[in-house]
Enzyme design. Structure first.
Site, PDB file in Angstrom:
ATOM      1  N   GLU A  71      21.837  65.283 -33.939  1.00  0.00           N
ATOM      2  CA  GLU A  71      21.323  64.155 -34.726  1.00  0.00           C
ATOM      3  C   GLU A  71      19.965  64.453 -35.363  1.00  0.00           C
ATOM      4  OE1 GLU A  71      22.938  61.759 -35.659  1.00  0.00           O
ATOM      5  OE2 GLU A  71      24.424  61.133 -34.172  1.00  0.00           O
ATOM      6  N   HIS A  89      18.061  57.896 -28.829  1.00  0.00           N
ATOM      7  CA  HIS A  89      19.394  57.535 -29.321  1.00  0.00           C
ATOM      8  C   HIS A  89      20.370  57.562 -28.148  1.00  0.00           C
ATOM      9  CE1 HIS A  89      23.137  57.330 -31.398  1.00  0.00           C
ATOM     10  NE2 HIS A  89      23.451  58.601 -31.190  1.00  0.00           N
ATOM     11  N   HIS A  91      24.421  55.998 -26.475  1.00  0.00           N
ATOM     12  CA  HIS A  91      25.698  55.315 -26.619  1.00  0.00           C
ATOM     13  C   HIS A  91      25.826  54.327 -25.461  1.00  0.00           C
ATOM     14  CE1 HIS A  91      27.530  58.999 -28.935  1.00  0.00           C
ATOM     15  NE2 HIS A  91      26.470  58.488 -29.528  1.00  0.00           N
ATOM     16  N   TYR A 110      12.961  36.158 -25.899  1.00  0.00           N
ATOM     17  CA  TYR A 110      11.672  36.527 -26.488  1.00  0.00           C
ATOM     18  C   TYR A 110      11.361  38.013 -26.394  1.00  0.00           C
ATOM     19  CZ  TYR A 110       9.438  36.711 -21.842  1.00  0.00           C
ATOM     20  OH  TYR A 110       9.089  37.032 -20.560  1.00  0.00           O
ATOM     21  N   HIS A 153      29.312  53.334 -33.040  1.00  0.00           N
ATOM     22  CA  HIS A 153      28.592  54.532 -32.596  1.00  0.00           C
ATOM     23  C   HIS A 153      27.668  54.225 -31.418  1.00  0.00           C
ATOM     24  CE1 HIS A 153      26.171  58.327 -34.032  1.00  0.00           C
ATOM     25  NE2 HIS A 153      26.120  58.181 -32.726  1.00  0.00           N
ATOM     26  N   TYR A 206      -1.378  40.931 -24.133  1.00  0.00           N
ATOM     27  CA  TYR A 206      -0.647  41.137 -22.874  1.00  0.00           C
ATOM     28  C   TYR A 206      -1.106  42.418 -22.199  1.00  0.00           C
ATOM     29  CZ  TYR A 206       3.260  41.916 -19.683  1.00  0.00           C
ATOM     30  OH  TYR A 206       4.024  42.142 -18.568  1.00  0.00           O
TER      31      TYR A 206
END
Length: 211
Positions: A71, A89, A91, A110, A153, A206
Site C-alpha cells: 500500500e 491501515h 482490515h 463523542y 476493503h 483534555y
C-alpha cells in the site's frame, strides 16, 4: 536513516495483530520527505529495525532489507497531500463490515471527534493502486477527517505520530462496533454539529497540564 522511526515501526507493528487478520495490515511513520513502513507479507513480529524499509515520496525504497507494504501508493498519496505524521491501515472486522456495506461512520458518539465529525467511505479500487490512494485522499480532505473507510476493503487512519494513529484506529474500530450493534435495535442517535463543536472545545484542554 530514520533510525527512531524504524524502531517505532517495530514497536507498534504487533498492535496490528489485534486489529487485522493475518498480515493484511500496515503502518508507517514519517520524518521529512521519507517514511518508515512495515514490510510486505511478513509477520508483525518477524522483522527488526534494519529490515524496516524507508521510502521517499516518489515511492522509492531508499533503505532497509525488506520490500515495503503493497500500500505504498496510499501512504505516499496521504503524506503528499494531508497533514499526517503516521498512517495505520487495517482490515479490522467492524470497520470492514461498514466497508462492505459501502457506508460511512456517522457521529454516534463523542469520541469520533478524535478523527473528525464522521468517517467517510471511499469507493472501491484495487489495493495498492494510485486510484485507491486518490479516492482516499479526496474523501478524507472533503470530510476533514483523519480516517476513511475503504469500500469492500478496510480502514485507514492517520495521526500526528504512530501512537496516536494506532490509538485512533482502535477508537474508530470500537465506534464501528457500537454503531452496527446499535442498529440491530433501532436507528442510532446522531450528535449535532453544535454538540460535536462543544466536545472539540473540551478536548483542547483534555489531559495533564504541561506546567
Amino acid at each position: 536513516m530514520l533510525a527512531r522511526e524504524r524502531v517505532a515501526v517495530v514497536d507498534h507493528a504487533p498492535s496490528l495483530s489485534d486489529l487485522t487478520p493475518g498480515r493484511t495490515g500496515n503502518l508507517s511513520v514519517r520524518r521529512g520527505e521519507r517514511f518508515a513502513a512495515t514490510p510486505t507479507g511478513v509477520p508483525y513480529d518477524g522483522f527488526d529495525a534494519s529490515d524496516v524499509p524507508v521510502v521517499d515520496m516518489d515511492g522509492d525504497v531508499v533503505a532497509g532489507e525488506m520490500d515495503p507494504t503493497s500500500e505504498v501508493p496510499m501512504h505516499t498519496g496521504i503524506y503528499r497531500r494531508l497533514d499526517a505524521g503516521a498512517i495505520v491501515h487495517t482490515h479490522s472486522p467492524w470497520a470492514s463490515t461498514l466497508a462492505v456495506l459501502g457506508e460511512e461512520l456517522p457521529p454516534i458518539h463523542y469520541m469520533i471527534t478524535a478523527v473528525g465529525r464522521k468517517v467517510p467511505v471511499a469507493g472501491y479500487e484495487p489495493y495498492g493502486t494510485d486510484d485507491l490512494a486518490e479516492l482516499v485522499v479526496e474523501e478524507m480532505d472533503a470530510a476533514d477527517s483523519k480516517a476513511c473507510i475503504l469500500a469492500n476493503h478496510g480502514l485507514v487512519v492517520v495521526g500526528e505520530d504512530l501512537p496516536t494513529a494506532v490509538e485512533n484506529t482502535v477508537h474508530v474500530e470500537e465506534l464501528c462496533k457500537v454503531y452496527l450493534r446499535a442498529r440491530q435495535h433501532g436507528e442510532p442517535n446522531r450528535l449535532s454539529d453544535e454538540q460535536l463543536a462543544t466536545v472539540e472545545a473540551k478536548f483542547e484542554s483534555y489531559g495533564q497540564s504541561e506546567d
